[in-house]
Design an enzyme around this catalytic site. Sequence first.
Site, PDB file in Angstrom:
ATOM      1  N   HIS A   1     -19.285 -39.891  -4.596  1.00 45.70           N
ATOM      2  CA  HIS A   1     -18.927 -38.750  -3.754  1.00 45.70           C
ATOM      3  C   HIS A   1     -19.759 -37.517  -4.065  1.00 45.70           C
ATOM      4  O   HIS A   1     -19.716 -36.540  -3.317  1.00 45.70           O
ATOM      5  CB  HIS A   1     -17.444 -38.411  -3.933  1.00 45.70           C
ATOM      6  CG  HIS A   1     -16.526 -39.519  -3.545  1.00 45.70           C
ATOM      7  ND1 HIS A   1     -16.513 -40.069  -2.287  1.00 45.70           N
ATOM      8  CD2 HIS A   1     -15.585 -40.193  -4.255  1.00 45.70           C
ATOM      9  CE1 HIS A   1     -15.603 -41.028  -2.231  1.00 45.70           C
ATOM     10  NE2 HIS A   1     -15.029 -41.123  -3.418  1.00 45.70           N
TER      11      HIS A   1
ATOM     12  N   GLU B   1      -7.739 -48.302  -7.166  1.00 49.76           N
ATOM     13  CA  GLU B   1      -7.534 -47.212  -6.220  1.00 49.76           C
ATOM     14  C   GLU B   1      -6.675 -47.576  -5.010  1.00 49.76           C
ATOM     15  O   GLU B   1      -6.451 -46.722  -4.155  1.00 49.76           O
ATOM     16  CB  GLU B   1      -8.888 -46.706  -5.717  1.00 49.76           C
ATOM     17  CG  GLU B   1      -9.841 -46.294  -6.829  1.00 49.76           C
ATOM     18  CD  GLU B   1     -11.088 -45.645  -6.307  1.00 49.76           C
ATOM     19  OE1 GLU B   1     -11.021 -44.496  -5.872  1.00 49.76           O
ATOM     20  OE2 GLU B   1     -12.163 -46.298  -6.332  1.00 49.76           O
TER      21      GLU B   1
ATOM     22  N   ASP C   1      -6.956 -42.167  -3.610  1.00 47.07           N
ATOM     23  CA  ASP C   1      -7.041 -43.303  -2.695  1.00 47.07           C
ATOM     24  C   ASP C   1      -5.789 -44.176  -2.766  1.00 47.07           C
ATOM     25  O   ASP C   1      -5.419 -44.813  -1.771  1.00 47.07           O
ATOM     26  CB  ASP C   1      -8.288 -44.137  -2.992  1.00 47.07           C
ATOM     27  CG  ASP C   1      -9.552 -43.475  -2.447  1.00 47.07           C
ATOM     28  OD1 ASP C   1      -9.514 -43.022  -1.288  1.00 47.07           O
ATOM     29  OD2 ASP C   1     -10.553 -43.401  -3.170  1.00 47.07           O
TER      30      ASP C   1
END
Length: 241
Positions: A46, A139, A165
């Site tokens: 990310h 996640e 997540d």
Amino acid sequence: MRNNTAKAKLKAGQAVSVIAPTYTSAGLVELLGRIGFDVIFIDCEHGPAGWDDVENMVRAAELVNVTPIVRVQANDRGAGGVQVPHVNTRAEAEAAVRHAKFVPLGHRGFAGGRSAFGEKMTEFTSRANAETMVVVMLEEVEALRNLDDILKVDEIDVFFVAPGDLAQSMGLPGQMDHPKVQAAIDDAVDRIKAAGRVPGGLVTPATVRRYRERGVRFLYVSLAAVLDPGAKGFIAAVHAT
């Protein structure tokens, strides 16, 4: 290949502090290392880091004897370990290990780069297998459903339960503090500990004690979470009448 101080601490039953600098700054990495963090988390999933940035940040981490961990985009520039996102099955966990380790533990590409400078490749691959950390990120609901099988995979140093997540996969996007999400995290941490493995988790200055007491030993905090209370307190003091 340097000795991995964070991996050694985890093997000794200690906890390690993990911080994500957010920005691609080798100078910031050096500063955070001198402050005393154990692990610098370099985000290539990310975050904005390119491979040249990663190499310079790794070099800065080594300068201050901090372990650099790189979150890769999918399942090297000499980092001390990799953090693999969205590991949902035993097969995916096994694949993460194979990609991170040389023969006989895996099939990582046979090249050393800067981390092998000054070593014979046979010596480097052996040391790299011993020192490289592998962190898998759990996640999604599927990962927790398969957790008992995932925990059977050897050569994984940390099982990181990621709340963002996970909450989304539970139909609760953005609600990481929801009681159902927190209950799922606590249950996963307990199962990881019961298997004799190391749990990891996302913390803040306000929650780190609770997670530490629960047995989480790979404690990840964002730079913003650390800076925010101190910076706001300082600014308030400056403007106090």
